[in-house]
Design an enzyme around this catalytic site. Sequence first.
Site, short mmCIF file in Angstrom:
data_model
loop_
_atom_site.label_atom_id
_atom_site.label_comp_id
_atom_site.label_asym_id
_atom_site.label_seq_id
_atom_site.Cartn_x
_atom_site.Cartn_y
_atom_site.Cartn_z
N ASP A 7 35.37 -92.54 -58.12
CA ASP A 7 33.99 -92.49 -57.67
C ASP A 7 33.21 -91.69 -58.71
O ASP A 7 33.25 -90.46 -58.73
CB ASP A 7 33.93 -91.82 -56.28
CG ASP A 7 32.50 -91.65 -55.77
OD1 ASP A 7 31.56 -91.75 -56.57
OD2 ASP A 7 32.34 -91.37 -54.57
N PHE A 61 33.23 -86.26 -51.59
CA PHE A 61 32.09 -86.85 -50.91
C PHE A 61 31.93 -88.28 -51.40
O PHE A 61 31.82 -88.51 -52.61
CB PHE A 61 30.78 -86.06 -51.15
CG PHE A 61 29.65 -86.62 -50.34
CD1 PHE A 61 29.52 -86.31 -48.99
CD2 PHE A 61 28.73 -87.49 -50.90
CE1 PHE A 61 28.49 -86.84 -48.22
CE2 PHE A 61 27.69 -88.02 -50.14
CZ PHE A 61 27.58 -87.71 -48.80
N LYS A 65 23.58 -93.45 -58.12
CA LYS A 65 22.71 -92.34 -58.54
C LYS A 65 21.94 -92.67 -59.82
O LYS A 65 21.01 -93.43 -59.79
CB LYS A 65 23.53 -91.06 -58.66
CG LYS A 65 23.83 -90.45 -57.28
CD LYS A 65 24.18 -88.98 -57.39
CE LYS A 65 24.52 -88.37 -56.05
NZ LYS A 65 23.36 -87.85 -55.34
N1 PLP Z 1 29.80 -90.61 -54.10
C1 PLP Z 1 29.46 -89.44 -54.66
C2 PLP Z 1 30.40 -88.78 -55.61
C3 PLP Z 1 28.23 -88.84 -54.37
O1 PLP Z 1 27.91 -87.65 -54.92
C4 PLP Z 1 27.36 -89.50 -53.47
C5 PLP Z 1 26.07 -88.89 -53.11
O2 PLP Z 1 25.86 -87.70 -53.25
C6 PLP Z 1 27.76 -90.72 -52.92
C7 PLP Z 1 28.98 -91.24 -53.27
C8 PLP Z 1 26.86 -91.45 -51.95
O3 PLP Z 1 25.82 -92.03 -52.66
P1 PLP Z 1 24.55 -92.60 -51.89
O4 PLP Z 1 23.83 -91.44 -51.29
O5 PLP Z 1 23.77 -93.33 -52.94
O6 PLP Z 1 25.08 -93.53 -50.84
#
Ligand code: PLP
Length: 388
Positions: free
Chosen positions: A209, A124, A238
């Site tokens: 990520d 994700f 986050k």
């Molecule tokens: N990357 C990861 C691993 C995530 O868990 C999330 C959100 O859950 C995101 C990116 C996206 O982050 P945002 O909701 O701040 O755009």
Amino acid sequence: MKTYARHPIAFVRGKGCYLWDAEGKKYLDFLAGIAVNGLGHSHPVITAAVAEQAAKLIHTSNLFYNSSQAELAALLCKHSFADKVFFCNSGAEANEAAVKLARIYQKGKKGPDCFEILTMEKSFHGRTLGMIAATGQDKVKKGFEPMPEGFRHLPYNNLPALAAAMSDQTCAVLLEPVQGEGGVNYPGSGYLQGVRELCRKHGALLIYDEVQCGMGRTGKLFAYEHSGVAPDIMTLAKSLGAGLPIGACLATDEIAAAFQPGSHASTFGGNFLVCEAAKAFLKVLLEGGTLSHVVKNGAYLVEQLRGLQKKHLFVKEVRGSGLMVGVELEILAKPLVERALEEGLIINAPQEKVLRLVPPLIVGYKEIDQAIDILDDVFGEVSGRGPA
Ligand code: PLP
């Protein structure tokens, strides 16, 4: 807009690991704003940093220097592989920056056809059009086609599949060192080393990520430290701002140099207020013994959950390092989340049969015991096994 299936609850106040709703009911928060509130709610250090900065200066623009941003960047670089940072406002934006940076760097180095980014199934990476294309889950793409080109998904934890998919035209491999939304999936031993080796062989960049697994969540400041395999680019968001919206894309000097004035930008990115919150959080993480607390209390949480696993046979597996914990079930997770909520415990289900527990990093044994008691009761209603 109806983008969220919300619970019929409105919180009005929080302190530490607890939240109170508008009716005065108290909840134990083991979701922490979905792995955001690292120091829980209303932590005095964060509250003071935000209040002081708000009274001084909140925002100018990125047309001028900003000492809060520079100090935060210096701290992040000092404690990671990186030399340079770009600040934005969210995880999706941080990943967009990472993908753009990888593409522009590789176009300069390997030519115009080197743009494909390999990502993992069940990953994700966010909800922008680019990041739903990057995300390895069909449910986020449905209805929004056509997808931007240049992403291909491969099974996570599978080196032969990655080796078969890579070529000298691969721009980068983008992955979460620990998958969060995909169901809290940890890398197998040697996996990240193998990915790094394949990237080296093909001249591809490695992008982590760490939006969810970074910032102390797994017991190290960054999850990649468990493997000792550093990336070329890494994204954070986050919990970086301890509740304030900030994202970051970190890179080595060589790669970061591919961005020039005009390449990329963000109006709010890294303004004074969010950077001061992030600085205050990082200082507590680095100086306050918080990481060893996360290791110790995370191990305790996992141990207690494994105790529940022995008792309630529909619990298939408990996965966790630090305070990033997934509980895989043989039954649907949603009804358990609802029942736990009624009993005053906030958790969620990132996948149909997986519960996720990501409490504030400051959680103690007392709160863990309380959460386990609630889960034992709720699990017992399903398994028919009451208290031992
Ligand atoms: N990357 C990861 C691993 C995530 O868990 C999330 C959100 O859950 C995101 C990116 C996206 O982050 P945002 O909701 O701040 O755009």
